[in-house]
Enzyme design. Structure first.
Site, mmCIF file in Angstrom:
data_model
loop_
_atom_site.group_PDB
_atom_site.id
_atom_site.type_symbol
_atom_site.label_atom_id
_atom_site.label_comp_id
_atom_site.label_asym_id
_atom_site.label_seq_id
_atom_site.Cartn_x
_atom_site.Cartn_y
_atom_site.Cartn_z
ATOM 1 N N HIS A 268 -16.813 -37.513 -45.523
ATOM 2 C CA HIS A 268 -17.413 -36.323 -46.143
ATOM 3 C C HIS A 268 -16.594 -35.906 -47.364
ATOM 4 C CE1 HIS A 268 -20.095 -32.572 -45.327
ATOM 5 N NE2 HIS A 268 -19.856 -32.699 -46.627
ATOM 6 N N ALA B 44 -25.984 -36.292 -47.735
ATOM 7 C CA ALA B 44 -26.473 -34.915 -47.601
ATOM 8 C C ALA B 44 -25.862 -34.239 -46.369
ATOM 9 C CB ALA B 44 -27.988 -34.908 -47.556
ATOM 10 N N ARG B 45 -26.474 -34.428 -45.215
ATOM 11 C CA ARG B 45 -25.943 -33.902 -43.958
ATOM 12 C C ARG B 45 -26.260 -34.888 -42.846
ATOM 13 N NH1 ARG B 45 -23.215 -31.018 -46.501
ATOM 14 N NH2 ARG B 45 -23.049 -28.746 -46.481
ATOM 15 N N GLU C 270 -18.480 -34.461 -37.142
ATOM 16 C CA GLU C 270 -17.392 -34.774 -38.089
ATOM 17 C C GLU C 270 -16.102 -34.137 -37.609
ATOM 18 O OE1 GLU C 270 -18.687 -33.643 -41.998
ATOM 19 O OE2 GLU C 270 -20.434 -34.935 -41.915
ATOM 20 N N ASP D 93 -21.634 -40.727 -45.899
ATOM 21 C CA ASP D 93 -20.543 -39.773 -46.166
ATOM 22 C C ASP D 93 -20.558 -38.644 -45.135
ATOM 23 O OD1 ASP D 93 -18.379 -38.790 -47.907
ATOM 24 O OD2 ASP D 93 -19.751 -37.133 -48.352
HETATM 25 P P1 NDP Z 1 -30.499 -28.679 -54.326
HETATM 26 O O1 NDP Z 1 -30.929 -27.416 -53.699
HETATM 27 O O2 NDP Z 1 -30.236 -28.713 -55.785
HETATM 28 O O3 NDP Z 1 -31.564 -29.826 -54.014
HETATM 29 C C1 NDP Z 1 -32.250 -29.972 -52.811
HETATM 30 C C2 NDP Z 1 -33.544 -30.726 -53.079
HETATM 31 O O4 NDP Z 1 -34.180 -31.034 -51.843
HETATM 32 C C3 NDP Z 1 -34.533 -29.959 -53.926
HETATM 33 O O5 NDP Z 1 -34.965 -30.807 -54.952
HETATM 34 C C4 NDP Z 1 -35.694 -29.658 -52.987
HETATM 35 O O6 NDP Z 1 -36.806 -29.787 -53.833
HETATM 36 C C5 NDP Z 1 -35.584 -30.801 -51.985
HETATM 37 N N1 NDP Z 1 -36.116 -30.510 -50.659
HETATM 38 C C6 NDP Z 1 -35.903 -29.433 -49.870
HETATM 39 N N2 NDP Z 1 -36.526 -29.560 -48.699
HETATM 40 C C7 NDP Z 1 -37.152 -30.748 -48.727
HETATM 41 C C8 NDP Z 1 -37.955 -31.466 -47.807
HETATM 42 N N3 NDP Z 1 -38.275 -30.954 -46.606
HETATM 43 N N4 NDP Z 1 -38.400 -32.684 -48.161
HETATM 44 C C9 NDP Z 1 -38.111 -33.203 -49.371
HETATM 45 N N5 NDP Z 1 -37.356 -32.580 -50.292
HETATM 46 C C10 NDP Z 1 -36.882 -31.364 -49.967
HETATM 47 O O7 NDP Z 1 -29.210 -29.127 -53.536
HETATM 48 P P2 NDP Z 1 -28.059 -30.169 -53.978
HETATM 49 O O8 NDP Z 1 -28.688 -31.325 -54.638
HETATM 50 O O9 NDP Z 1 -26.977 -29.451 -54.663
HETATM 51 O O10 NDP Z 1 -27.504 -30.579 -52.537
HETATM 52 C C11 NDP Z 1 -28.356 -31.149 -51.566
HETATM 53 C C12 NDP Z 1 -27.658 -31.179 -50.221
HETATM 54 O O11 NDP Z 1 -26.594 -32.132 -50.262
HETATM 55 C C13 NDP Z 1 -26.979 -29.868 -49.829
HETATM 56 O O12 NDP Z 1 -27.899 -29.011 -49.170
HETATM 57 C C14 NDP Z 1 -25.846 -30.305 -48.932
HETATM 58 O O13 NDP Z 1 -26.241 -30.278 -47.587
HETATM 59 C C15 NDP Z 1 -25.561 -31.739 -49.355
HETATM 60 N N6 NDP Z 1 -24.273 -31.870 -50.056
HETATM 61 C C16 NDP Z 1 -23.364 -32.775 -49.587
HETATM 62 C C17 NDP Z 1 -22.156 -32.939 -50.218
HETATM 63 C C18 NDP Z 1 -21.158 -33.910 -49.714
HETATM 64 O O14 NDP Z 1 -19.973 -33.672 -49.872
HETATM 65 N N7 NDP Z 1 -21.562 -35.028 -49.138
HETATM 66 C C19 NDP Z 1 -21.787 -32.148 -51.394
HETATM 67 C C20 NDP Z 1 -22.828 -31.250 -51.835
HETATM 68 C C21 NDP Z 1 -24.025 -31.139 -51.174
HETATM 69 P P3 NDP Z 1 -38.159 -29.056 -53.588
HETATM 70 O O15 NDP Z 1 -37.825 -27.578 -53.560
HETATM 71 O O16 NDP Z 1 -39.049 -29.486 -54.697
HETATM 72 O O17 NDP Z 1 -38.567 -29.586 -52.274
HETATM 73 C C1 7N6 Z 2 -16.618 -30.236 -49.704
HETATM 74 C C2 7N6 Z 2 -17.933 -30.653 -49.089
HETATM 75 C C3 7N6 Z 2 -21.359 -29.184 -49.684
HETATM 76 O O1 7N6 Z 2 -22.339 -28.882 -49.025
HETATM 77 O O2 7N6 Z 2 -20.625 -30.450 -47.839
HETATM 78 C C4 7N6 Z 2 -20.348 -30.157 -49.147
HETATM 79 O O3 7N6 Z 2 -21.138 -28.721 -50.818
HETATM 80 C C5 7N6 Z 2 -18.985 -29.622 -49.335
HETATM 81 C C6 7N6 Z 2 -15.691 -31.401 -49.924
#
Ligand code: NDP
Ligand code: 7N6
Length: 308
Positions: free
Chosen positions: A274, A225-226, A255, A250
């Protein structure tokens, strides 16, 4: 509302080839052009970008090519009346597969075999080290696009899957859903704790000393995630003190991960740069999403993934 031009900010090249991205909009009804810093935008401009810039607040709509839009000031967009959209919805398979491969490797030891292959050594693990992920429990924290995709994959592997989210809406393959204030209960029995929440004030440092202490000592943390969702110093301490068994990471507080980070040195930590979402067609997945929103914008429909 009118949309005359789609700009692609050159920061997209952090993750995708910028020319190929512009080419992907060939059939769009409005022209697409690359733009750098300092350009003056107007309300009939849309911008697809990786980074935020102050001048974007003069455009009509800004699309962040990341799912995590934590670097964008959503309030400033709301105050300026500029629509902001993100790229959630397209990372289920990509990030889902990397998370699963981390789990499989940590259980089946690919990473250790490759370490020894690099030394040309026939290393045999201790008898009690390998295990199957089948029948193990995964706790997926965050059940959005990525969390759901990971849950489905874990379920297909025969794992027991629980999850954490704010809403209690059920998710296929997830047997039990905990609320954020039940995090401890959710993670204490898990073999894999998988982080898929956005980085927000509520999720900052979500896994720290207390959590590592109560987690199983044979548990693994998967963070796709982050970085700052995990207190990295606490993670290093937990790994050093054998409070947990390892991690697949990741994302990091800083970073690229600095060369001096102790995380590089653990046999049971797998580090990827990442790149969980990286594939050879990532730019096309992003372009499909942006094009759908251009059509919606022009038809006056609600934009997909609007976050401000
Ligand atoms: P979504 O918005 O689809 O999902 C986020 C989920 O987190 C929701 O189900 C939300 O559900 C839940 N949530 C939010 N706040 C909380 C909390 N405090 N406690 C528990 N659950 C919580 O996002 P994605 O799945 O598309 O992406 C998630 C994150 O992954 C992104 O924000 C990004 O930072 C990261 N990411 C990383 C990537 C990488 O390259 N490694 C690529 C893409 C994304 P609810 O509303 O029911 O709480
Ligand atoms: C791009 C990463 C996201 O939040 O961090 C990811 O979608 C983007 C390779």
């Amino acid at each position: 509302p009118d949309l005359d031009q789609l700009y692609v900010h050159e920061s997209v090249e952090n993750v995708i080839p910028k020319e190929a991205f512009v080419d992907a909009f060939d059939d769009l009804s409005i022209p697409t052009a690359l733009v750098g810093d300092g350009h003056e935008f107007g309300r009939t401009d849309a911008i697809a970008t990786y980074v935020p810039r102050p001048e974007f607040l003069d455009a009509g709509w800004v699309h962040c090519i990341r799912a995590g839009y934590d670097e964008f000031d959503t309030e400033a967009y709301e105050d300026a009346g500029v629509r902001l959209t993100n790229s959630t919805g397209i990372h289920g398979s990509t990030v889902g597969e990397l998370a699963l491969s981390f789990m499989l490797s940590l259980a089946r030891l690919d990473h250790r075999y490759r370490d020894h292959q690099n030394q040309r050594t026939w290393w045999e693990p201790p008898y009690d080290r390998p295990f199957t992920i089948e029948n193990e429990r995964a706790c997926v924290v965050g059940l959005g696009t990525i969390g759901k995709a990971i849950a489905t994959r874990c379920d297909a592997m025969g794992m027991e899957v629980v999850g954490v989210r704010r809403s209690d809406e059920p998710v296929p393959g997830v047997s039990d859903i905990f609320s954020p204030d039940e995090l401890h209960e959710a993670i204490e029995d898990a073999r894999f704790v998988v982080l898929t929440v956005p980085h927000t004030p509520e999720t900052d440092g979500m896994l720290s000393d207390e959590e590592f202490e109560l987690m199983r000592d044979d548990a693994y943390v998967i963070n796709v995630a982050r970085g700052p969702i995990v207190d990295e110093d606490a993670l290093v301490d937990a790994l050093e003190d054998d409070e947990i068994a390892g991690a697949g990471l990741d994302v990091f507080e800083t970073e690229p991960l600095p060369e001096a980070s102790p995380l590089w040195d653990f046999d049971e930590v797998i580090i990827s740069p990442h790149k969980a979402s990286a594939t050879n067609r990532y730019h096309l997945d992003l372009a499909d999403l942006v094009m759908e929103n251009v059509h919606r914008y022009q038809s006056g429909d609600l934009l997909k993934n609007r976050v401000a």
